[in-house]
Write a protein that holds these residues in place. Structure first.
Motif, PDB file in Angstrom:
ATOM      1  N   HIS A  45       0.821  -1.221   0.000  1.00 27.61           N
ATOM      2  CA  HIS A  45       0.000   0.000   0.000  1.00 27.61           C
ATOM      3  C   HIS A  45       0.851   1.265   0.000  1.00 27.61           C
ATOM      4  CE1 HIS A  45       0.690   0.513   4.438  1.00 27.61           C
ATOM      5  NE2 HIS A  45       0.879  -0.787   4.360  1.00 27.61           N
ATOM      6  N   ASP A  92       6.819   1.660   5.667  1.00 27.40           N
ATOM      7  CA  ASP A  92       5.611   0.840   5.839  1.00 27.40           C
ATOM      8  C   ASP A  92       4.742   0.937   4.590  1.00 27.40           C
ATOM      9  OD1 ASP A  92       3.214  -0.337   6.534  1.00 27.40           O
ATOM     10  OD2 ASP A  92       2.820   0.957   8.252  1.00 27.40           O
ATOM     11  N   GLY A  93       4.502  -0.193   3.947  1.00 28.37           N
ATOM     12  CA  GLY A  93       3.618  -0.220   2.787  1.00 28.37           C
ATOM     13  C   GLY A  93       4.341   0.093   1.497  1.00 28.37           C
ATOM     14  N   GLU A 106      -5.017   0.504   3.278  1.00 24.32           N
ATOM     15  CA  GLU A 106      -4.549  -0.590   4.136  1.00 24.32           C
ATOM     16  C   GLU A 106      -4.577  -0.149   5.594  1.00 24.32           C
ATOM     17  OE1 GLU A 106      -2.054  -3.156   6.535  1.00 24.32           O
ATOM     18  OE2 GLU A 106      -1.740  -1.028   6.181  1.00 24.32           O
ATOM     19  N   GLU A 107      -4.232   1.122   5.841  1.00 22.68           N
ATOM     20  CA  GLU A 107      -3.985   1.560   7.221  1.00 22.68           C
ATOM     21  C   GLU A 107      -5.251   1.646   8.074  1.00 22.68           C
ATOM     22  OE1 GLU A 107      -1.285   1.525   8.596  1.00 22.68           O
ATOM     23  OE2 GLU A 107       0.314   1.891   7.156  1.00 22.68           O
ATOM     24  N   HIS A 138       7.485  -6.435   3.057  1.00 25.15           N
ATOM     25  CA  HIS A 138       7.120  -5.446   4.078  1.00 25.15           C
ATOM     26  C   HIS A 138       8.224  -5.334   5.124  1.00 25.15           C
ATOM     27  CE1 HIS A 138       4.361  -3.166   6.671  1.00 25.15           C
ATOM     28  NE2 HIS A 138       3.537  -3.111   5.640  1.00 25.15           N
ATOM     29  N   HIS A 150      -1.863  -7.429   7.523  1.00 25.81           N
ATOM     30  CA  HIS A 150      -1.423  -6.948   6.208  1.00 25.81           C
ATOM     31  C   HIS A 150      -2.464  -7.370   5.185  1.00 25.81           C
ATOM     32  CE1 HIS A 150       2.542  -5.813   7.647  1.00 25.81           C
ATOM     33  NE2 HIS A 150       2.620  -6.973   8.273  1.00 25.81           N
TER      34      HIS A 150
HETATM   35 ZN   LIG Z   1       1.815  -1.761   6.050  1.00 26.11          ZN
END
Ligand SMILES: [Zn+2]
Length: 414
Positions: A85, A96-97, A130-131, A192, A360
């Motif tokens: 993401h 992150d992502g 996603e978050e 990730h 995830h």
């Molecule tokens: Zn993530």
């Protein structure tokens, strides 16, 4: 076999991550790219531009998920997919992502410039929201794609300002025409950062989670009796915040009482009226329980709920508990997990089989396709914060593992 010497371009991966980190950059060195915000749109536009440069076939579905497809020799075969993401937490980190989107982009770039054809097509994906920090819950679009969540329910989620998910998707121009529906996949790999301290503690470069812990969310509502704090004696008070305080510690003690193998957290609390000279008469807090063992997590909830009722009675504060979200633990495809470890071995990177404590998109994709993940160390185990970091060497190492795991899956004829 001759492909064993192939490597991604670590410098180019670094540059793409640094360019993306400028979108929504925060003064503290992190990024803020909330889902469906102007910054999310900017990151998507850049991502789509890069997909076009690699001649990928681009589709955007009705949840705003962006897919880029690279044909194989046999396009009747199910593709191998990888992605993550581009959205972030408020004041989130630069890895992150986005690492899981720039990683497979670099893999496809490497194949492209070396004119390497695979048997199966390859697909890269950016999953919307996603978050779950602007629109709850998390992983909503991979959830709809996998059939676990309803599209129209997702469309009706609102942020704190009352904006609807679907309206914001339209506003940034990413509500596509393609139905959001799972298509056959031969394999899905998500790359990730670990977001925890295990790899660093063990001194390993690559992690291959055997799966993702179960995730149980609860919301607790307590009632008390408000009164002026001065004239009201301590005896006979119904202080909702004191009741919550005891309950929060009971949650914190839970993993030890249940024999480990789980984590339990209260991360959010609202206290009303939240005034220094009024006894609190309403408190809301959240409980998050995670374990590899779903039954243990449920037993823990039962136990702590009994504690809650007892504390609520002692304090004369009526209690209401709601289950908000439950995702069972997700064992990944063990063949793909082993492939990640073998690729790391072949490349000479130290590696560790572990579990993922964080949710995830891979969790929902795992419902419908063979799935595995590749982790690289988070410095100090920190994530969802501006100081979140991973070394460029580790980013490159994970990219190489992804390259070889994807190529091997994509060259399987059955
Ligand atoms: Zn993530």
């Amino acid at each position: 076999m001759e492909n064993n010497t192939l490597r991604i371009n670590g410098q180019r991966l670094r540059e793409s991550l640094e360019t993306m980190a400028q979108i929504g950059a925060t003064p503290g060195g992190g990024v803020q790219r909330l889902t469906l915000s102007d910054e999310d749109k900017q990151a998507r536009d850049l991502f789509v531009k890069w997909l076009k440069e690699l001649d990928l076939e681009i589709t955007i579905d009705e949840m705003g998920n962006i897919f880029g497809r690279r044909p194989g020799k046999n396009n009747n075969l199910a593709p191998v997919m990888s992605g993550s993401h581009v959205d972030s937490q408020p004041k989130g980190g630069r890895f992150d992502g986005i690492l899981g989107v720039m990683g497979p982009l670099e893999v496809l770039h490497t194949l492209h410039e070396n004119n390497i054809e695979t048997e199966r097509p390859m697909v890269i994906v950016d999953w919307t929201n996603e978050e779950g920090s602007r629109f709850a819950p998390a992983m909503v679009s991979s959830g709809v794609w996998s059939g676990a969540l309803e599209r129209d329910w997702a469309y009706d989620r609102t942020d704190l300002a009352g904006n609807r998910f679907e309206d914001e998707l339209i506003r940034i121009g990413y509500k596509g025409a393609e139905p959001c529906k799972a298509f056959p996949l031969h394999a899905y790999y998500e790359y990730h950062i670990e977001q925890g301290p295990m790899l660093e503690m063990e001194g390993k470069t690559i992690g291959a989670p055997k799966g993702i812990l179960c995730l149980h969310w609860y919301d607790i509502y307590l009632d008390g009796t408000a009164n002026q704090v001065g004239p009201t004696p301590m005896e006979g008070r119904n202080d909702a915040l004191c009741a919550a305080a005891e309950m929060i510690l009971a949650v914190n003690d839970l993993p030890e009482r249940m024999g480990g193998n789980m984590v339990a957290t209260v991360g959010e609390i609202q206290n009303y009226p939240n005034s220094r000279n009024i006894i609190p008469d309403k408190v809301h807090f959240t409980v998050d329980i995670r374990s590899w063992d779903d039954d243990l997590a449920l037993a823990a909830w039962d136990k702590v709920q009994q504690d809650f009722v007892k504390i609520a009675e002692q304090r004369g504060c009526p209690i209401r508990c709601e289950e908000t979200w439950r995702v069972n633990h997700q064992p990944f495809d063990q063949r793909l997990v082993e492939r990640v470890l073998q690729s790391a071995d072949m490349l000479g990177y130290s590696n560790l089989k572990m579990v993922s404590g964080a949710g995830h998109d891979a969790s929902y994709v795992n419902h419908v396709a063979p799935t595995a993940m590749i982790f690289v160390p988070s410095i100090g185990g920190r994530s969802h914060v501006e100081v979140e970091a991973t070394t460029w060497e580790d980013c490159e190492a994970g990219g190489n593992v992804l390259l070889h795991a994807m190529m091997e899956s994509a060259n399987e004829s059955d």
